[in-house]
Design an enzyme around this catalytic site. Sequence first.
Site, short mmCIF file in Angstrom:
data_model
loop_
_atom_site.label_atom_id
_atom_site.label_comp_id
_atom_site.label_asym_id
_atom_site.label_seq_id
_atom_site.Cartn_x
_atom_site.Cartn_y
_atom_site.Cartn_z
N ASP A 38 0.85 -1.18 0.00
CA ASP A 38 0.00 0.00 0.00
C ASP A 38 0.90 1.24 0.00
OD1 ASP A 38 -2.31 1.76 0.84
OD2 ASP A 38 -1.19 1.79 2.72
P1 ADP Z 1 -5.24 4.80 -0.17
O1 ADP Z 1 -5.27 3.43 -0.79
O2 ADP Z 1 -4.15 5.62 -0.78
O3 ADP Z 1 -5.15 4.73 1.34
P2 ADP Z 1 -8.16 5.50 -0.24
O4 ADP Z 1 -8.80 4.33 -0.90
O5 ADP Z 1 -8.39 5.67 1.21
O6 ADP Z 1 -6.58 5.57 -0.60
O7 ADP Z 1 -8.65 6.83 -0.98
C1 ADP Z 1 -8.50 6.96 -2.37
C2 ADP Z 1 -8.72 8.39 -2.81
O8 ADP Z 1 -10.06 8.82 -2.49
C3 ADP Z 1 -7.82 9.38 -2.11
O9 ADP Z 1 -6.55 9.48 -2.71
C4 ADP Z 1 -8.65 10.66 -2.27
O10 ADP Z 1 -8.44 11.22 -3.55
C5 ADP Z 1 -10.07 10.19 -2.15
N1 ADP Z 1 -10.57 10.32 -0.76
C6 ADP Z 1 -10.82 9.33 0.11
N2 ADP Z 1 -11.24 9.81 1.30
C7 ADP Z 1 -11.25 11.16 1.19
C8 ADP Z 1 -11.56 12.25 2.08
N3 ADP Z 1 -11.96 12.06 3.34
N4 ADP Z 1 -11.44 13.50 1.60
C9 ADP Z 1 -11.03 13.71 0.33
N5 ADP Z 1 -10.71 12.75 -0.53
C10 ADP Z 1 -10.81 11.49 -0.13
MG MG Z 2 -2.72 3.27 3.62
#
Ligand code: ADP
Ligand code: MG
Length: 292
Positions: A38
Site C-alpha cells: 500500500d
Molecule cells: P489509499 O489506498 O491511498 O489509502 P483511499 O482508498 O483511502 O486511498 O482513498 C482513495 C482516494 O479517495 C484518495 O486518494 C482521495 O483522492 C479520495 N478520498 C478518500 N477519502 C477522502 C476524504 N476524506 N477526503 C477527500 N478525498 C478522499
Molecule cells: Mg494506507
Amino acid sequence: ATPMSIMVGVGKGATAGVLIKDAASLERFEKVDTLVVDKTGTLTEGRPRVTAVVPAPGIDEATLLSLAASLERSSEHPLAAAIVAAAKERGLPVHEVADFRSMTGKGVLGGVGSQLVSLGNAAMMRDQGIALGDLEGRADEFRRDGATALYAAIDGHPGGIIAVADPIKVSTPQALESLRADGVRIVMLTGDNRTTAEAVARRLGIDEIEAEVLPDQKHQVVRKLKSEGRVVAMAGDGVNDAPALAEADVGVAMGTGTEVAIQSAGVTLVKGDLAGIARARILSRETMGNIR
Ligand code: ADP
Ligand code: MG
C-alpha cells in the site's frame, strides 16, 4: 519446523520489532516472491500535509480551505486530518455540516451553511456531475510531483484544488532495495490517482503499479497474483487494506496503522519500518532450516 525453532524465530522477530502472530506466517515467509505494498501510510509516512490551496475564480483561498475543513472534520481519512490541521494553523473557521456523507475511496460531501460542498478525487466529481475544466490540468501538475490533488465543488461548480503531500518514509528506499536484491517483486497498490502513484513509484524504482483501486477491490489484486502462482505478502496500514492483508499468504501490518489492519495480519512491524520484511524472510529461512 519444530515448535522450538518457531519459538526461537518468533522471539528473535520480537526483539527486532517484527511481531509474528502465527507460526504459518513465519513458515511461509521464505517462499514469498511478491510484495504487494500500500502507498499511503506504508511506503509513505501517512502524515500528509497541505502544500497548496488553489481556489477557482471568484473564490478565495481562506473560504475554500475553511469549507473543506468543515467537511473533513467528520472524516477519519489521513487526508482529512491534513486539511483540518491546515485550516487550524491559519486560524480559519470550521462550520457545522448538515447531511455529511463519506464516499469510500472517493471523498466527502455535505451542506455548509446554504451551500452544498463536496471534496474528493475525479471519480467523486464525476459522480457529482461537476465539469472540472482548467482545474484538471492544474491538478495533474501537483500529481506529477507525487502529491494528492483533491477537487472541491461548491453548489455544482468547481471550487478549486487542495494539494496534499505525504513524504516517503526514510527507511523505505533501502528496505525495497534489499527485498529486490533477495528476488522479491514489488507491486504498489493504492486507491490514489494513477499519476500520483506513478510519481511516488518512480522515486522508489517500483515499476508495477495498481492505482485507483477502490477499497473493496484491493483484496482482488492479491487474489489474482496468487492465482498466477505467486506467493504474496501484502503490507498495509489502513482499514481498507484489511481484506487484502487477510487474503495474502502473509499479511504484514504497520504497527503505526489501524487496529483492523493489525488484526487482519499475521505479522506486525512495530515501528512501520519495511526493513522488517527482509528480516522476517531471513528468520523464516532460519526457522525452516534453509539458511543459505
Ligand atoms: P489509499 O489506498 O491511498 O489509502 P483511499 O482508498 O483511502 O486511498 O482513498 C482513495 C482516494 O479517495 C484518495 O486518494 C482521495 O483522492 C479520495 N478520498 C478518500 N477519502 C477522502 C476524504 N476524506 N477526503 C477527500 N478525498 C478522499
Ligand atoms: Mg494506507
